[in-house]
Write a protein that holds these residues in place. Structure first.
Motif, PDB file in Angstrom:
ATOM      1  N   ASP A 104      53.985 -38.242 -15.281  1.00 37.83           N
ATOM      2  CA  ASP A 104      54.580 -39.348 -16.039  1.00 37.83           C
ATOM      3  C   ASP A 104      54.030 -39.444 -17.463  1.00 37.83           C
ATOM      4  O   ASP A 104      54.691 -39.987 -18.343  1.00 37.83           O
ATOM      5  N   SER A 105      52.845 -38.892 -17.690  1.00 43.00           N
ATOM      6  CA  SER A 105      52.271 -38.892 -19.050  1.00 43.00           C
ATOM      7  C   SER A 105      52.956 -37.853 -19.937  1.00 43.00           C
ATOM      8  O   SER A 105      52.739 -37.834 -21.135  1.00 43.00           O
ATOM      9  N   GLY A 106      53.770 -36.988 -19.335  1.00 45.93           N
ATOM     10  CA  GLY A 106      54.492 -35.978 -20.087  1.00 45.93           C
ATOM     11  C   GLY A 106      53.818 -34.625 -20.120  1.00 45.93           C
ATOM     12  O   GLY A 106      54.349 -33.682 -20.708  1.00 45.93           O
ATOM     13  N   GLU A 107      52.650 -34.485 -19.485  1.00 45.55           N
ATOM     14  CA  GLU A 107      51.951 -33.197 -19.494  1.00 45.55           C
ATOM     15  C   GLU A 107      52.565 -32.192 -18.529  1.00 45.55           C
ATOM     16  O   GLU A 107      52.446 -30.989 -18.744  1.00 45.55           O
ATOM     17  N   SER A 161      45.662 -36.976 -16.701  1.00 42.82           N
ATOM     18  CA  SER A 161      45.933 -35.785 -17.501  1.00 42.82           C
ATOM     19  C   SER A 161      45.424 -34.556 -16.743  1.00 42.82           C
ATOM     20  O   SER A 161      44.658 -34.677 -15.780  1.00 42.82           O
ATOM     21  N   VAL A 162      45.861 -33.390 -17.202  1.00 47.66           N
ATOM     22  CA  VAL A 162      45.352 -32.151 -16.609  1.00 47.66           C
ATOM     23  C   VAL A 162      43.844 -32.075 -16.850  1.00 47.66           C
ATOM     24  O   VAL A 162      43.094 -31.635 -15.975  1.00 47.66           O
ATOM     25  N   ALA A 196      50.886 -24.331 -14.371  1.00 46.63           N
ATOM     26  CA  ALA A 196      52.142 -23.589 -14.490  1.00 46.63           C
ATOM     27  C   ALA A 196      53.328 -24.542 -14.663  1.00 46.63           C
ATOM     28  O   ALA A 196      54.398 -24.131 -15.123  1.00 46.63           O
ATOM     29  N   HIS A 197      53.132 -25.801 -14.312  1.00 48.02           N
ATOM     30  CA  HIS A 197      54.177 -26.816 -14.459  1.00 48.02           C
ATOM     31  C   HIS A 197      54.005 -27.639 -15.743  1.00 48.02           C
ATOM     32  O   HIS A 197      54.704 -28.620 -15.946  1.00 48.02           O
ATOM     33  N   ALA A 198      53.052 -27.227 -16.569  1.00 48.78           N
ATOM     34  CA  ALA A 198      52.798 -27.964 -17.806  1.00 48.78           C
ATOM     35  C   ALA A 198      53.968 -27.815 -18.766  1.00 48.78           C
ATOM     36  O   ALA A 198      54.604 -26.759 -18.825  1.00 48.78           O
ATOM     37  N   VAL A 199      54.215 -28.860 -19.511  1.00 45.45           N
ATOM     38  CA  VAL A 199      55.278 -28.838 -20.501  1.00 45.45           C
ATOM     39  C   VAL A 199      54.870 -27.936 -21.658  1.00 45.45           C
ATOM     40  O   VAL A 199      55.646 -27.147 -22.140  1.00 45.45           O
ATOM     41  N   THR A 200      53.603 -28.017 -22.070  1.00 46.61           N
ATOM     42  CA  THR A 200      53.064 -27.122 -23.078  1.00 46.61           C
ATOM     43  C   THR A 200      51.789 -26.508 -22.510  1.00 46.61           C
ATOM     44  O   THR A 200      50.864 -27.225 -22.157  1.00 46.61           O
TER      45      THR A 200
END
Length: 158
Positions: free
Chosen positions: A103-106, A40-41, A153-157
């Motif tokens: 891959d975790s969607g973050e 995760s981030v 900056a590449h985070a989905v949220t």
């Protein structure tokens, strides 16, 4: 008078590929468990915090590979290959971690894990150089924070 070097030889001895590989082995043994646990981030931030902590202690677990490259200027031919391999292995561990975060969607599906890993490696090595040159670990913190900002900056949220 001879003075022992960091790897047991004399300080004025030329480094060999074997010496460099030993240093890289120690460095990667410390970094690998940290980087293999990136999912995760938040984990990336914890890795950053650990790197800063290691630098505050002046731990060889994050010794800049640039130090090794400089030592190799007069070393044997195997040394530069070992340094290149060390950079590649360390950056690959970062890229693997970033892939798991993506891959975790973050992170966005199109986030380039290799580019992000290169940015983090550049910030890490440059930050270490600045921190050690100025004896101010905040330089490392700033460099890594900026690189992590690019990852975010590449985070989905946000």
């Amino acid at each position: 008078m001879d003075h022992p070097g960091q790897d047991g030889g004399r300080a004025d001895e030329r480094p060999t590929g074997e010496t460099v590989e030993a240093r890289l082995g120690r460095l990667l043994a410390i970094q690998e468990p940290l980087l293999n646990n990136l999912h995760s981030v938040r984990d990336l931030v914890q890795w950053r915090d650990e790197v800063v902590h290691l630098e505050q202690r002046r731990d060889d677990g994050i010794r800049p590979l640039g130090d090794l490259a400089e030592l190799l200027a007069d070393g044997d031919e195997a040394g530069p290959s070992a340094v290149r391999a060390g950079f590649a292995a360390w950056e690959s561990l970062l890229a693997g971690g970033i892939t798991r975060v993506r891959d975790s969607g973050e992170l966005a599906a199109d986030a380039d894990h290799e580019r992000l890993a290169t940015g983090l490696m550049a910030a890490l090595q440059g930050g270490l150089l600045l921190a050690r040159t100025t004896r101010d670990v905040r330089r490392l913190e700033v460099a890594l924070d900026i690189a992590l900002g690019y990852v975010r900056a590449h985070a989905v949220t946000p």
